[in-house]
Design a protein around this motif. Structure first.
Motif, PDB file in Angstrom:
ATOM      1  N   MET A   7      57.590  50.255  27.262  1.00 41.23           N
ATOM      2  CA  MET A   7      56.455  49.562  27.195  1.00 41.23           C
ATOM      3  C   MET A   7      55.473  49.340  28.609  1.00 41.23           C
ATOM      4  O   MET A   7      56.518  48.634  29.286  1.00 41.23           O
ATOM      5  CB  MET A   7      56.353  48.988  25.769  1.00 41.23           C
ATOM      6  N   ALA A   8      54.379  49.824  29.034  1.00 45.45           N
ATOM      7  CA  ALA A   8      54.083  49.585  30.571  1.00 45.45           C
ATOM      8  C   ALA A   8      53.478  47.702  30.500  1.00 45.45           C
ATOM      9  O   ALA A   8      53.720  47.873  29.137  1.00 45.45           O
ATOM     10  CB  ALA A   8      52.663  50.235  30.606  1.00 45.45           C
ATOM     11  N   LYS A   9      53.897  47.788  30.946  1.00 45.13           N
ATOM     12  CA  LYS A   9      53.743  46.220  32.363  1.00 45.13           C
ATOM     13  C   LYS A   9      52.173  45.462  31.521  1.00 45.13           C
ATOM     14  O   LYS A   9      51.534  46.552  31.846  1.00 45.13           O
ATOM     15  CB  LYS A   9      53.986  45.797  32.541  1.00 45.13           C
ATOM     16  N   THR A  10      51.835  45.350  30.843  1.00 41.99           N
ATOM     17  CA  THR A  10      50.161  44.229  31.291  1.00 41.99           C
ATOM     18  C   THR A  10      49.932  44.064  32.588  1.00 41.99           C
ATOM     19  O   THR A  10      50.143  43.504  33.138  1.00 41.99           O
ATOM     20  CB  THR A  10      50.114  43.103  30.175  1.00 41.99           C
ATOM     21  N   GLN A  11      48.211  44.466  32.780  1.00 42.92           N
ATOM     22  CA  GLN A  11      48.207  44.315  33.768  1.00 42.92           C
ATOM     23  C   GLN A  11      47.193  43.324  34.666  1.00 42.92           C
ATOM     24  O   GLN A  11      47.056  42.013  33.931  1.00 42.92           O
ATOM     25  CB  GLN A  11      46.835  45.804  34.680  1.00 42.92           C
ATOM     26  N   SER A  12      47.697  42.843  36.143  1.00 42.29           N
ATOM     27  CA  SER A  12      47.577  41.121  35.861  1.00 42.29           C
ATOM     28  C   SER A  12      46.448  41.114  35.643  1.00 42.29           C
ATOM     29  O   SER A  12      45.454  42.507  36.010  1.00 42.29           O
ATOM     30  CB  SER A  12      48.049  41.202  37.979  1.00 42.29           C
ATOM     31  N   PRO A  13      45.326  40.271  36.375  1.00 47.70           N
ATOM     32  CA  PRO A  13      43.917  39.999  36.226  1.00 47.70           C
ATOM     33  C   PRO A  13      43.291  40.569  37.508  1.00 47.70           C
ATOM     34  O   PRO A  13      42.112  40.393  37.106  1.00 47.70           O
ATOM     35  CB  PRO A  13      43.443  38.660  35.597  1.00 47.70           C
ATOM     36  N   CYS A  14      44.105  40.514  37.959  1.00 48.23           N
ATOM     37  CA  CYS A  14      43.437  40.866  39.503  1.00 48.23           C
ATOM     38  C   CYS A  14      43.217  42.393  39.517  1.00 48.23           C
ATOM     39  O   CYS A  14      43.711  43.303  39.604  1.00 48.23           O
ATOM     40  CB  CYS A  14      44.531  40.513  40.713  1.00 48.23           C
TER      41      CYS A  14
ATOM     42  N   TRP B 179      33.863  42.663  36.556  1.00 45.37           N
ATOM     43  CA  TRP B 179      35.137  42.408  36.128  1.00 45.37           C
ATOM     44  C   TRP B 179      36.341  43.602  35.038  1.00 45.37           C
ATOM     45  O   TRP B 179      37.060  44.591  35.114  1.00 45.37           O
ATOM     46  CB  TRP B 179      35.479  41.364  35.682  1.00 45.37           C
ATOM     47  N   ARG B 180      35.468  43.591  33.873  1.00 48.74           N
ATOM     48  CA  ARG B 180      36.249  44.871  33.169  1.00 48.74           C
ATOM     49  C   ARG B 180      36.870  46.115  33.161  1.00 48.74           C
ATOM     50  O   ARG B 180      37.703  46.792  32.761  1.00 48.74           O
ATOM     51  CB  ARG B 180      34.867  44.055  31.682  1.00 48.74           C
ATOM     52  N   GLU B 181      35.573  46.569  33.526  1.00 53.70           N
ATOM     53  CA  GLU B 181      34.947  48.395  33.601  1.00 53.70           C
ATOM     54  C   GLU B 181      36.408  48.307  35.199  1.00 53.70           C
ATOM     55  O   GLU B 181      37.162  48.929  35.519  1.00 53.70           O
ATOM     56  CB  GLU B 181      34.355  48.598  34.338  1.00 53.70           C
ATOM     57  N   ALA B 182      36.442  47.240  36.151  1.00 55.60           N
ATOM     58  CA  ALA B 182      36.994  47.926  37.508  1.00 55.60           C
ATOM     59  C   ALA B 182      39.072  47.319  36.589  1.00 55.60           C
ATOM     60  O   ALA B 182      39.775  48.216  37.554  1.00 55.60           O
ATOM     61  CB  ALA B 182      36.434  46.776  38.074  1.00 55.60           C
ATOM     62  N   TYR B 183      39.507  46.136  36.191  1.00 57.01           N
ATOM     63  CA  TYR B 183      40.171  46.016  35.756  1.00 57.01           C
ATOM     64  C   TYR B 183      41.016  47.118  34.977  1.00 57.01           C
ATOM     65  O   TYR B 183      41.783  47.528  34.947  1.00 57.01           O
ATOM     66  CB  TYR B 183      39.704  44.714  34.672  1.00 57.01           C
ATOM     67  N   ILE B 184      40.283  47.573  33.762  1.00 55.61           N
ATOM     68  CA  ILE B 184      40.649  48.777  33.508  1.00 55.61           C
ATOM     69  C   ILE B 184      41.569  50.287  33.765  1.00 55.61           C
ATOM     70  O   ILE B 184      41.826  50.639  33.885  1.00 55.61           O
ATOM     71  CB  ILE B 184      39.946  49.138  32.265  1.00 55.61           C
ATOM     72  N   ALA B 185      39.787  50.246  35.165  1.00 58.09           N
ATOM     73  CA  ALA B 185      40.715  50.801  35.958  1.00 58.09           C
ATOM     74  C   ALA B 185      41.677  51.233  36.598  1.00 58.09           C
ATOM     75  O   ALA B 185      42.696  52.383  36.986  1.00 58.09           O
ATOM     76  CB  ALA B 185      38.825  51.728  36.520  1.00 58.09           C
ATOM     77  N   ARG B 186      41.720  49.254  37.358  1.00 61.10           N
ATOM     78  CA  ARG B 186      43.276  49.786  38.037  1.00 61.10           C
ATOM     79  C   ARG B 186      43.763  49.907  36.768  1.00 61.10           C
ATOM     80  O   ARG B 186      45.061  50.085  37.393  1.00 61.10           O
ATOM     81  CB  ARG B 186      43.188  48.152  38.810  1.00 61.10           C
TER      82      ARG B 186
END
Length: 89
Positions: free
Chosen positions: A1-8, A66-73
């Motif tokens: 399973m992939a690691k959860t992305q940091s909020p950065c 932030w939400r859209e940028a976070y999901i894209a990253r």
């Protein structure tokens, strides 16, 4: 399973005054919070930390991007966006 992305989201410019000192203009983290995010290793700890960041953003305002940028990253890095972020949409 992939690691959860940091909020950065990769901008890291600490110029916005806030309740805990200077906050990043992109994600609302302080330098101390960013260091704490790196220490959160378990899935529940990361999810809880991201929920805290989202609450901080809501309180401070002006983080609608932030939400859209976070999901894209997260997608770009092949990581999973936190469940709390996916449900917020």
């Amino acid at each position: 399973m992939a690691k959860t992305q940091s909020p950065c989201i990769g901008i890291c410019t600490y110029r916005r005054p806030g309740p805990a000192g200077l906050h990043c203009i992109a994600c609302s983290l302080t330098k101390t919070q960013k260091a704490l995010a790196k220490q959160a290793k378990s899935k529940p700890a990361r999810e809880a930390f991201i929920a805290l960041v989202m609450a901080q953003q809501a309180a401070m305002g002006r983080y609608d991007h932030w939400r859209e940028a976070y999901i894209a990253r997260a997608a770009k890095k092949g990581r999973r966006a936190a469940k709390v972020v996916r449900r917020a949409g």
